[in-house]
Write an enzyme that holds these catalytic residues in place. Structure first.
Site, PDB file in Angstrom:
ATOM      1  N   ASP A 134      10.531 -50.670  12.556  1.00  0.00           N
ATOM      2  CA  ASP A 134       9.305 -49.864  12.529  1.00  0.00           C
ATOM      3  C   ASP A 134       8.081 -50.770  12.475  1.00  0.00           C
ATOM      4  OD1 ASP A 134      10.882 -47.611  12.402  1.00  0.00           O
ATOM      5  OD2 ASP A 134      10.314 -47.049  10.359  1.00  0.00           O
ATOM      6  N   ARG A 184       9.702 -48.808  21.201  1.00  0.00           N
ATOM      7  CA  ARG A 184       9.309 -47.438  20.843  1.00  0.00           C
ATOM      8  C   ARG A 184       7.783 -47.389  20.815  1.00  0.00           C
ATOM      9  NH1 ARG A 184      10.770 -46.109  14.933  1.00  0.00           N
ATOM     10  NH2 ARG A 184      12.856 -45.760  15.755  1.00  0.00           N
TER      11      ARG A 184
HETATM   12  C1  LIG Z   1      10.514 -41.466  16.350  1.00  0.00           C
HETATM   13  C2  LIG Z   1       9.198 -41.806  15.758  1.00  0.00           C
HETATM   14  C3  LIG Z   1       9.049 -43.022  15.105  1.00  0.00           C
HETATM   15  C4  LIG Z   1       7.813 -43.391  14.591  1.00  0.00           C
HETATM   16  N1  LIG Z   1       7.657 -44.630  14.049  1.00  0.00           N
HETATM   17  C5  LIG Z   1       6.429 -45.039  13.672  1.00  0.00           C
HETATM   18  C6  LIG Z   1       6.174 -46.379  13.272  1.00  0.00           C
HETATM   19  O1  LIG Z   1       7.078 -47.224  13.213  1.00  0.00           O
HETATM   20  N2  LIG Z   1       4.913 -46.713  12.912  1.00  0.00           N
HETATM   21  C7  LIG Z   1       3.862 -45.820  12.962  1.00  0.00           C
HETATM   22  O2  LIG Z   1       2.724 -46.200  12.666  1.00  0.00           O
HETATM   23  N3  LIG Z   1       4.088 -44.537  13.318  1.00  0.00           N
HETATM   24  C8  LIG Z   1       5.322 -44.129  13.671  1.00  0.00           C
HETATM   25  N4  LIG Z   1       5.508 -42.825  14.077  1.00  0.00           N
HETATM   26  C9  LIG Z   1       4.465 -41.803  13.828  1.00  0.00           C
HETATM   27  C10 LIG Z   1       3.444 -41.726  14.960  1.00  0.00           C
HETATM   28  O3  LIG Z   1       2.675 -42.909  14.990  1.00  0.00           O
HETATM   29  C11 LIG Z   1       2.510 -40.517  14.805  1.00  0.00           C
HETATM   30  O4  LIG Z   1       1.812 -40.610  13.609  1.00  0.00           O
HETATM   31  C12 LIG Z   1       3.217 -39.180  14.850  1.00  0.00           C
HETATM   32  O5  LIG Z   1       4.287 -39.187  15.722  1.00  0.00           O
HETATM   33  C13 LIG Z   1       2.254 -38.067  15.316  1.00  0.00           C
HETATM   34  O6  LIG Z   1       1.760 -38.375  16.598  1.00  0.00           O
HETATM   35  P1  LIG Z   1       2.142 -37.564  17.933  1.00  0.00           P
HETATM   36  O7  LIG Z   1       2.379 -38.567  18.999  1.00  0.00           O
HETATM   37  O8  LIG Z   1       3.233 -36.621  17.691  1.00  0.00           O
HETATM   38  O9  LIG Z   1       0.786 -36.856  18.349  1.00  0.00           O
HETATM   39  P2  LIG Z   1      -0.161 -35.827  17.598  1.00  0.00           P
HETATM   40  O10 LIG Z   1      -1.356 -35.686  18.481  1.00  0.00           O
HETATM   41  O11 LIG Z   1      -0.387 -36.255  16.186  1.00  0.00           O
HETATM   42  O12 LIG Z   1       0.681 -34.501  17.573  1.00  0.00           O
HETATM   43  C14 LIG Z   1       0.964 -33.742  18.736  1.00  0.00           C
HETATM   44  C15 LIG Z   1       1.509 -32.398  18.275  1.00  0.00           C
HETATM   45  O13 LIG Z   1       2.784 -32.596  17.657  1.00  0.00           O
HETATM   46  C16 LIG Z   1       2.930 -31.797  16.495  1.00  0.00           C
HETATM   47  N5  LIG Z   1       3.029 -32.655  15.296  1.00  0.00           N
HETATM   48  C17 LIG Z   1       2.771 -33.987  15.216  1.00  0.00           C
HETATM   49  N6  LIG Z   1       3.027 -34.459  13.972  1.00  0.00           N
HETATM   50  C18 LIG Z   1       3.423 -33.384  13.249  1.00  0.00           C
HETATM   51  C19 LIG Z   1       3.826 -33.223  11.896  1.00  0.00           C
HETATM   52  N7  LIG Z   1       3.854 -34.230  11.037  1.00  0.00           N
HETATM   53  N8  LIG Z   1       4.171 -31.971  11.496  1.00  0.00           N
HETATM   54  C20 LIG Z   1       4.152 -30.944  12.352  1.00  0.00           C
HETATM   55  N9  LIG Z   1       3.790 -31.036  13.644  1.00  0.00           N
HETATM   56  C21 LIG Z   1       3.427 -32.239  14.086  1.00  0.00           C
HETATM   57  C22 LIG Z   1       1.700 -30.912  16.435  1.00  0.00           C
HETATM   58  O14 LIG Z   1       1.964 -29.729  17.120  1.00  0.00           O
HETATM   59  C23 LIG Z   1       0.667 -31.723  17.189  1.00  0.00           C
HETATM   60  O15 LIG Z   1      -0.340 -30.922  17.744  1.00  0.00           O
HETATM   61  C24 LIG Z   1       6.720 -42.468  14.652  1.00  0.00           C
HETATM   62  C25 LIG Z   1       6.873 -41.246  15.308  1.00  0.00           C
HETATM   63  C26 LIG Z   1       8.080 -40.917  15.876  1.00  0.00           C
HETATM   64  C27 LIG Z   1       8.200 -39.621  16.610  1.00  0.00           C
END
Ligand SMILES: Cc1cc2nc3c(=O)[nH]c(=O)nc-3n(C[C@H](O)[C@H](O)[C@H](O)COP(=O)(O)OP(=O)(O)OC[C@H]3O[C@@H](n4cnc5c(N)ncnc54)[C@H](O)[C@@H]3O)c2cc1C
Length: 308
Positions: A134, A184
């Protein structure tokens, strides 16, 4: 601003003790966290493995205690032995946070984290699976990428995460999109200053799309970690334009977030991996999830203020 406040709260010991003691919090936490122990992690992995891939994360981060880092290694070794014994090695990998493995220790932190992660990579290789490292806040990016480079010399399938909100990431994608790399791409979950990160949502989304193009046109294996439907569509289009087959990239989402969309993507024959955290150290992870969606926060505040 709300997101920044929640991310700050994710590192506050006072907020932590209030939230951890609120009994009404449990159902909300359970939505995002598989459970406290390895049995819970394995149970959820079996449930998801019907149509999805899994990456299991033993919760914990920011340790300044070498013995705690050692306990984290042992937890991963036990998990990997279980995945092997249960025949899950081909569906479930593990995700690790270097700050839980000693990276922040004041003396030799980077070296200790490298050796600890190496032990986890060895166990993953014996179980027939992989490790993805991560990415945490931007002060750790160079150290994390350097550790991943060293690990890849012996375990070439070791993956890592790049965060589209960092201005450096398009360049990192170009550097790391070589043969065999597993990257990722996520938007980024920490509260970063404007000197290093895009802070406007539309700028982060544009950066994500540009980074995706670099990864899809490259020679590695892109792992598209987002719940954003627009970016998922863009990823599919870019993959098709780059001539990638459906097994030459994958989508990833978090446990408890958009499960129907996860099933739909898997049902269309696309590779869909779910990131499944488990363990007792759920507080910081949970607070970051709250910050990502205002509706989550409303549930949280109601639970916190309810007596129970
Ligand atoms: C597999 C995976 C691994 C990750 N690893 C890391 C990492 O190592 N380091 C790091 O900094 N971040 C990590 N993240 C988190 C990432 O950086 C984002 O903060 C998170 O995924 C929300 O961004 P989004 O791309 O979904 O977009 P967003 O614009 O935040 O969300 C798009 C839509 O998805 C839905 N959604 C998003 N998050 C949520 C939630 N928590 N609850 C409910 N609905 C939600 C909502 O409908 C939202 O409108 C990871 C995410 C994933 C999926």
């Amino acid at each position: 601003m709300l997101r920044s406040a929640l991310i700050a709260a994710s590192r506050s010991a006072t907020c932590r003790s209030v939230v951890e003691r609120a009994r009404m919090m449990r159902p909300i936490v359970d939505r995002f966290v598989a459970g406290a122990g390895v049995d819970d992690a394995v149970r959820v992995a079996h449930e998801l493995a019907v149509d999805r891939l899994i990456s299991l994360d033993h919760l914990g981060e920011d340790t300044l205690d070498r013995a705690q880092a050692e306990r984290t290694v042992l937890a991963y070794l036990a998990l990997l032995a279980r995945l092997d014994a249960e025949g899950l090695g081909d569906r479930a990998e593990v995700s690790v946070k270097l700050s839980a493995l000693g990276q922040a220790l004041p003396v030799d932190g980077e070296k200790i984290a490298l050796e600890n992660t190496r032990r986890i990579c060895e166990a993953a290789a014996s179980a027939g699976t992989t490790v993805t490292v991560d990415m945490e806040d931007h002060t750790t990016t160079d150290s994390t990428l350097s550790i991943v480079r060293s690990l890849r010399a012996d375990f070439p399938s070791t993956g890592t995460v790049l965060q589209a909100y960092l201005k450096r990431t398009e360049g990192d994608c170009a550097d790391l999109a070589g043969p065999g790399s597993r990257i990722r791409l996520c938007k980024g979950a920490y509260d970063e200053p404007a000197s290093v990160a895009y802070r406007d949502k539309s700028e982060v989304d544009s950066s994500y799309a540009r980074c995706l193009k670099v990864l899809m046109d490259g020679k590695g294996y892109p792992m598209v970690a987002t719940h954003d439907s627009r970016l998922i569509e863009i990823a599919e289009r870019l993959a098709a334009e780059a001539g990638r087959a459906v097994d030459e990239y994958e989508f990833q989402m978090l446990y408890g977030v958009r499960p129907q969309e996860q099933q739909q993507l898997a049902g269309r024959g696309l590779r869909m991996r779910v990131y499944v955290p488990y363990g007792t150290e759920w507080y910081s992870y949970f607070m970051r999830r709250l910050g990502e969606r205002p509706a989550n926060l409303a549930f949280f505040l109601r639970a916190l203020t309810r007596r129970g």
